[in-house]
Design a protein around this motif. Sequence first.
Motif, mmCIF file in Angstrom:
data_model
loop_
_atom_site.group_PDB
_atom_site.id
_atom_site.type_symbol
_atom_site.label_atom_id
_atom_site.label_comp_id
_atom_site.label_asym_id
_atom_site.label_seq_id
_atom_site.Cartn_x
_atom_site.Cartn_y
_atom_site.Cartn_z
ATOM 1 N N LEU A 18 -2.945 7.920 -88.318
ATOM 2 C CA LEU A 18 -1.514 8.239 -88.379
ATOM 3 C C LEU A 18 -0.752 7.240 -89.256
ATOM 4 C CD1 LEU A 18 -1.003 9.284 -84.674
ATOM 5 C CD2 LEU A 18 -0.844 10.788 -86.684
ATOM 6 N N LEU A 21 -1.399 8.176 -92.763
ATOM 7 C CA LEU A 21 -0.614 9.359 -93.122
ATOM 8 C C LEU A 21 0.853 9.007 -93.360
ATOM 9 C CD1 LEU A 21 -2.015 12.135 -90.781
ATOM 10 C CD2 LEU A 21 -2.130 12.064 -93.269
ATOM 11 N N LEU A 22 1.336 7.980 -92.679
ATOM 12 C CA LEU A 22 2.714 7.545 -92.883
ATOM 13 C C LEU A 22 2.935 7.155 -94.342
ATOM 14 C CD1 LEU A 22 5.459 6.816 -91.573
ATOM 15 C CD2 LEU A 22 4.519 4.518 -91.200
ATOM 16 N N ASN A 25 -1.211 10.952 -97.738
ATOM 17 C CA ASN A 25 -2.029 11.982 -97.098
ATOM 18 C C ASN A 25 -3.480 11.748 -97.492
ATOM 19 O OD1 ASN A 25 -0.200 13.524 -95.606
ATOM 20 N ND2 ASN A 25 0.503 14.576 -97.429
ATOM 21 N N TYR A 64 0.814 16.581 -84.907
ATOM 22 C CA TYR A 64 1.039 15.418 -85.773
ATOM 23 C C TYR A 64 0.262 15.516 -87.076
ATOM 24 C CZ TYR A 64 2.956 13.360 -81.514
ATOM 25 O OH TYR A 64 3.684 13.109 -80.378
ATOM 26 N N ILE A 65 -0.809 16.292 -87.068
ATOM 27 C CA ILE A 65 -1.586 16.513 -88.286
ATOM 28 C C ILE A 65 -1.830 18.002 -88.469
ATOM 29 C CG2 ILE A 65 -2.779 14.279 -88.121
ATOM 30 C CD1 ILE A 65 -5.331 15.943 -87.308
ATOM 31 N N LYS A 76 -0.100 15.503 -92.962
ATOM 32 C CA LYS A 76 0.941 15.440 -91.942
ATOM 33 C C LYS A 76 1.196 16.833 -91.380
ATOM 34 C CE LYS A 76 3.152 11.636 -94.288
ATOM 35 N NZ LYS A 76 4.132 11.304 -95.308
ATOM 36 N N PHE A 80 4.988 15.739 -87.172
ATOM 37 C CA PHE A 80 4.810 14.340 -87.578
ATOM 38 C C PHE A 80 6.110 13.557 -87.451
ATOM 39 C CE2 PHE A 80 4.266 10.779 -90.502
ATOM 40 C CZ PHE A 80 3.000 10.332 -90.159
ATOM 41 N N ARG A 84 6.932 9.553 -86.248
ATOM 42 C CA ARG A 84 7.267 8.688 -87.384
ATOM 43 C C ARG A 84 7.992 7.402 -86.970
ATOM 44 N NH1 ARG A 84 7.706 8.961 -92.907
ATOM 45 N NH2 ARG A 84 7.150 11.163 -92.941
#
Length: 96
Positions: A18, A21-22, A25, A64-65, A76, A80, A84
């Motif tokens: 996660l 991903l923030l 991607n 979330y994904i 994301k 998401f 965040r």
Amino acid sequence: MNDNAFTALANERRRTLLLNLLASNPQDAGVESSTGESVLTDAAQRAQTEMYHVHLPKLEDYGYIAWDKDANEVVKGPQFHEIRPLLEFLASNSPE
């Protein structure tokens, strides 16, 4: 904020995914051999299996994904934005 966010962040592998991903991607990447096949240690294979059967489905269920199993791609998800703020807090307070 709901308990799903804390459950998602409770595991280091999910948390790392996660946080990655923030920032972007990322794609699932193995080490490729000269034959083009993935080369994984036993521990890496177990971790990859756990990610596939436990962590990715859980994060996808929470929204979330978004996970394309055929393309082996994680991006994301539609929820998401819910996680965040926690991810941004973790990233800004990382000891790195």
